[in-house]
Write a protein that holds these residues in place. Structure first.
Motif, short mmCIF file in Angstrom:
data_model
loop_
_atom_site.label_atom_id
_atom_site.label_comp_id
_atom_site.label_asym_id
_atom_site.label_seq_id
_atom_site.Cartn_x
_atom_site.Cartn_y
_atom_site.Cartn_z
N CYS A 114 53.95 46.72 39.74
CA CYS A 114 53.63 45.91 40.92
C CYS A 114 54.56 44.72 41.13
CB CYS A 114 52.20 45.39 40.85
SG CYS A 114 51.02 46.57 40.15
N CYS A 166 57.53 44.12 43.82
CA CYS A 166 57.25 43.66 45.19
C CYS A 166 56.40 42.39 45.21
CB CYS A 166 56.48 44.74 45.97
SG CYS A 166 57.51 46.14 46.44
N HIS A 167 55.29 42.41 44.44
CA HIS A 167 54.35 41.29 44.53
C HIS A 167 54.79 40.07 43.72
CE1 HIS A 167 51.28 43.25 46.97
NE2 HIS A 167 51.55 44.36 46.30
N ARG A 200 41.04 34.33 50.83
CA ARG A 200 41.15 35.06 52.10
C ARG A 200 39.89 35.84 52.43
NH1 ARG A 200 45.77 38.78 51.79
NH2 ARG A 200 44.32 40.04 52.93
N MET A 204 53.24 50.27 50.77
CA MET A 204 52.99 50.32 49.34
C MET A 204 52.78 51.75 48.89
SD MET A 204 50.45 48.14 47.02
CE MET A 204 48.81 48.62 47.52
C1 HEC Z 1 57.11 48.73 47.28
C2 HEC Z 1 56.48 47.44 47.21
C3 HEC Z 1 55.09 47.33 46.60
C4 HEC Z 1 54.71 47.67 45.34
C5 HEC Z 1 55.57 48.24 44.22
C6 HEC Z 1 53.31 47.34 45.23
N1 HEC Z 1 52.86 46.83 46.42
FE1 HEC Z 1 50.97 46.21 46.83
N2 HEC Z 1 51.48 45.91 48.76
C7 HEC Z 1 52.74 46.03 49.29
C8 HEC Z 1 52.70 45.80 50.72
C9 HEC Z 1 53.88 45.83 51.66
C10 HEC Z 1 51.35 45.54 51.04
C11 HEC Z 1 50.74 45.28 52.44
C12 HEC Z 1 50.11 46.56 52.96
C13 HEC Z 1 51.15 47.62 53.30
O1 HEC Z 1 51.98 47.38 54.17
O2 HEC Z 1 51.15 48.68 52.66
C14 HEC Z 1 50.62 45.61 49.78
C15 HEC Z 1 49.24 45.40 49.66
C16 HEC Z 1 48.56 45.31 48.47
C17 HEC Z 1 47.16 44.94 48.32
C18 HEC Z 1 46.23 44.57 49.47
C19 HEC Z 1 46.17 43.08 49.57
C20 HEC Z 1 45.38 42.61 50.75
O3 HEC Z 1 45.92 41.78 51.47
O4 HEC Z 1 44.24 43.06 50.95
C21 HEC Z 1 46.87 44.98 46.99
C22 HEC Z 1 45.54 44.63 46.33
C23 HEC Z 1 48.06 45.40 46.31
N3 HEC Z 1 49.07 45.57 47.23
C24 HEC Z 1 48.16 45.59 44.95
C25 HEC Z 1 49.24 46.20 44.33
C26 HEC Z 1 49.23 46.67 42.97
C27 HEC Z 1 48.06 46.54 42.01
C28 HEC Z 1 50.46 47.22 42.73
C29 HEC Z 1 50.95 47.91 41.47
C30 HEC Z 1 50.16 49.02 40.98
C31 HEC Z 1 51.24 47.09 43.96
N4 HEC Z 1 50.47 46.47 44.90
C32 HEC Z 1 52.56 47.51 44.09
C33 HEC Z 1 53.88 46.36 48.58
C34 HEC Z 1 53.92 46.80 47.28
#
Ligand code: HEC
Length: 136
Positions: free
Chosen positions: A39, A42-43, A70, A98
Motif C-alpha cells: 500500500c 501510493c498511500h 471523515r 486502486m
Molecule cells: C496504485 C495505487 C494504490 C495502491 C497500491 C493502494 N491504493 Fe488504496 N487507494 C488508491 C486510490 C487512487 C484510492 C481512491 C479510490 C480510487 O480511485 O480507486 C484509494 C482508496 C483507498 C481506500 C478508501 C479510502 C476512503 O477514502 O474511503 C482505502 C481504505 C485504501 N485505499 C486502502 C489501501 C490499502 C489497504 C492498500 C494496500 C493493500 C492500498 N490502498 C493500495 C490508490 C492505491
C-alpha cells in the motif's frame, strides 16, 4: 577452485530465495508489513497519500489517517473492508485506480477456498494497521 566456490555460492543464494518464497506467505506478514509491501507506494509510508506512485495517478490518493474524522468520528471498518477488497464494488461508481486487493490476495495465496480465508484475514490485519494510524 574459485569457480567451484562461485557455483556453490550461487546455488546457496538461489536455494535461499526459493525457500523464502515457499516459507513466507501472506499470513507471515503483520498488518504494518503488509501495508509497507502493498500500500505504501501510493498511500505513503505514514498513510498520508504521498507515496511515490501517487504523483503518477490522475486521481488523488486518499489520506488514510483521516478516515476516522471523515466518517464522523468512527472507524468505518465495514466500508473500508469493501473498498480494499473491491470485488463487490459496483462498476457504476466509475473506474477504480486502486488494485482489487480481494482478488490480488486470493490469487497470491493459490486461488482456492483456503486462499479466500487468507485474503479475508490479510485485509483484517491491514484494517487493524489503518485503525492504528488514525489521526484522532
Ligand atoms: C496504485 C495505487 C494504490 C495502491 C497500491 C493502494 N491504493 Fe488504496 N487507494 C488508491 C486510490 C487512487 C484510492 C481512491 C479510490 C480510487 O480511485 O480507486 C484509494 C482508496 C483507498 C481506500 C478508501 C479510502 C476512503 O477514502 O474511503 C482505502 C481504505 C485504501 N485505499 C486502502 C489501501 C490499502 C489497504 C492498500 C494496500 C493493500 C492500498 N490502498 C493500495 C490508490 C492505491
Amino acid at each position: 577452485m574459485r569457480f567451484l566456490l562461485l557455483i556453490v555460492a550461487a546455488v546457496l543464494v538461489w536455494g535461499g530465495a526459493t525457500a523464502q518464497q515457499g516459507l513466507f506467505g501472506l499470513e507471515d506478514y503483520s498488518g504494518a508489513e503488509l501495508y509497507q509491501r502493498f500500500c505504501s507506494s501510493c498511500h505513503g509510508d505514514s498513510g498520508r497519500g504521498d507515496g511515490p506512485v501517487a504523483a503518477t495517478l490522475t486521481v488523488p490518493v486518499p489520506d488514510l489517517t483521516l478516515l476516522y474524522r471523515r466518517y464522523g468520528n468512527r472507524f468505518p471498518a465495514d466500508e473500508l473492508r469493501e473498498s480494499i477488497d473491491g470485488r463487490n464494488l459496483v462498476i457504476a461508481h466509475g473506474p477504480r485506480s486502486m488494485p482489487v486487493w480481494g482478488y490480488e490476495f486470493w490469487w497470491e495465496d493459490g486461488a482456492d477456498a483456503a486462499a479466500e480465508e487468507t485474503a479475508r484475514a490479510t485485509i483484517t490485519r491491514l484494517l487493524e494497521h489503518i485503525r492504528s494510524i488514525q489521526d484522532i
